[in-house]
Motif scaffolding. Sequence first.
Motif, mmCIF file in Angstrom:
data_model
loop_
_atom_site.group_PDB
_atom_site.id
_atom_site.type_symbol
_atom_site.label_atom_id
_atom_site.label_comp_id
_atom_site.label_asym_id
_atom_site.label_seq_id
_atom_site.Cartn_x
_atom_site.Cartn_y
_atom_site.Cartn_z
ATOM 1 N N PHE A 95 0.791 -1.223 0.000
ATOM 2 C CA PHE A 95 0.000 0.000 0.000
ATOM 3 C C PHE A 95 0.828 1.279 0.000
ATOM 4 C CE2 PHE A 95 -3.386 -2.829 1.805
ATOM 5 C CZ PHE A 95 -4.187 -2.781 0.681
ATOM 6 N N CYS A 96 1.898 1.341 0.773
ATOM 7 C CA CYS A 96 2.645 2.607 0.773
ATOM 8 C C CYS A 96 4.136 2.449 1.075
ATOM 9 C CB CYS A 96 2.027 3.601 1.736
ATOM 10 S SG CYS A 96 2.175 3.159 3.451
ATOM 11 N N LEU A 148 1.727 8.105 9.884
ATOM 12 C CA LEU A 148 1.872 9.362 10.618
ATOM 13 C C LEU A 148 2.886 9.240 11.757
ATOM 14 C CD1 LEU A 148 -1.805 10.655 10.786
ATOM 15 C CD2 LEU A 148 0.030 11.391 9.252
ATOM 16 N N LYS A 149 3.010 8.046 12.337
ATOM 17 C CA LYS A 149 3.978 7.847 13.421
ATOM 18 C C LYS A 149 5.419 7.900 12.925
ATOM 19 C CE LYS A 149 1.005 5.231 16.467
ATOM 20 N NZ LYS A 149 0.758 3.948 17.135
ATOM 21 N N MET A 150 5.622 7.801 11.605
ATOM 22 C CA MET A 150 6.972 7.873 11.041
ATOM 23 C C MET A 150 7.416 9.310 10.753
ATOM 24 S SD MET A 150 7.209 4.678 8.528
ATOM 25 C CE MET A 150 6.780 3.065 9.078
ATOM 26 N N ILE A 151 6.537 10.254 10.929
ATOM 27 C CA ILE A 151 6.887 11.643 10.643
ATOM 28 C C ILE A 151 8.035 12.141 11.533
ATOM 29 C CG2 ILE A 151 6.026 14.026 10.735
ATOM 30 C CD1 ILE A 151 3.410 12.980 9.562
ATOM 31 N N PRO A 152 8.061 11.856 12.833
ATOM 32 C CA PRO A 152 9.190 12.358 13.629
ATOM 33 C C PRO A 152 10.564 11.892 13.134
ATOM 34 C CG PRO A 152 7.426 11.663 15.071
ATOM 35 C CD PRO A 152 7.040 11.246 13.688
ATOM 36 N N ALA A 179 5.224 13.866 2.405
ATOM 37 C CA ALA A 179 4.939 12.628 1.677
ATOM 38 C C ALA A 179 4.244 11.617 2.589
ATOM 39 C CB ALA A 179 6.223 12.038 1.103
ATOM 40 N N HIS A 180 4.654 11.556 3.859
ATOM 41 C CA HIS A 180 3.974 10.664 4.812
ATOM 42 C C HIS A 180 2.517 11.088 4.998
ATOM 43 C CE1 HIS A 180 6.990 7.853 6.232
ATOM 44 N NE2 HIS A 180 7.860 8.838 6.325
ATOM 45 N N VAL A 181 2.281 12.386 5.116
ATOM 46 C CA VAL A 181 0.908 12.875 5.264
ATOM 47 C C VAL A 181 0.103 12.557 4.008
ATOM 48 C CG1 VAL A 181 -0.513 14.953 5.502
ATOM 49 C CG2 VAL A 181 1.517 14.666 6.923
ATOM 50 N N ALA A 182 0.695 12.805 2.837
ATOM 51 C CA ALA A 182 -0.011 12.568 1.569
ATOM 52 C C ALA A 182 -0.349 11.092 1.364
ATOM 53 C CB ALA A 182 0.822 13.083 0.404
ATOM 54 N N THR A 183 0.530 10.195 1.773
ATOM 55 C CA THR A 183 0.233 8.768 1.604
ATOM 56 C C THR A 183 -0.694 8.244 2.695
ATOM 57 O OG1 THR A 183 2.278 8.161 2.754
ATOM 58 C CG2 THR A 183 2.339 8.216 0.341
ATOM 59 N N TRP A 190 11.142 18.061 5.746
ATOM 60 C CA TRP A 190 9.758 18.493 5.611
ATOM 61 C C TRP A 190 9.122 17.932 4.345
ATOM 62 C CZ3 TRP A 190 7.746 21.951 1.968
ATOM 63 C CH2 TRP A 190 8.673 22.608 1.169
ATOM 64 N N TRP A 191 9.917 17.715 3.283
ATOM 65 C CA TRP A 191 9.377 17.090 2.074
ATOM 66 C C TRP A 191 8.930 15.659 2.361
ATOM 67 C CZ3 TRP A 191 8.263 19.539 -2.305
ATOM 68 C CH2 TRP A 191 8.899 20.744 -2.570
ATOM 69 N N LEU A 192 9.765 14.941 3.086
ATOM 70 C CA LEU A 192 9.431 13.554 3.401
ATOM 71 C C LEU A 192 8.261 13.467 4.381
ATOM 72 C CD1 LEU A 192 13.079 12.281 3.557
ATOM 73 C CD2 LEU A 192 11.380 11.661 1.852
#
Length: 133
Positions: free
Chosen positions: A15-16, A109-113, A87-91, A82-84
């Motif tokens: 999926f992502c 979303l937990k991978m954003i940090p 991308a996490h938010v968008a996916t 911030w780009w990555l």
Amino acid sequence: MKVIESVLNILWLIFCGIWMAIAYAVAGIICFILIITIPFGIASFRIAGYVLWPFGRTTVVREDAGAASCVGNVIWLVFAGWWLALAHVATSIPLFLSIIGIPFGWANLKMIPISLMPLGREIVSTDQRFAGW
């Protein structure tokens, strides 16, 4: 429990996971081309591996991380983090639109940090998370 983690990882990959890993790999390649940013490229490839197969693993702060990691994280945040994170938010948005994708959206979303500040963190198995205690 390992069977459940494997099934979750396979679904995540479909999926992502593959798309996010490609994004991290592109960021890593760009960092390697610029030569001075090779440490950021190494971190990016390390995170790409984590993003491919995240269930059963987590990130912890390294005890030996110091001021250099902090400065490096600020540089990473400005140029790639911030780009990555976007991308996490968008996916995660399409994942939240389906019932089965909601847990994967939260995991994304937990991978954003770690996408914002990867230096000074280590990827460990969830079995080893509290091994130092």
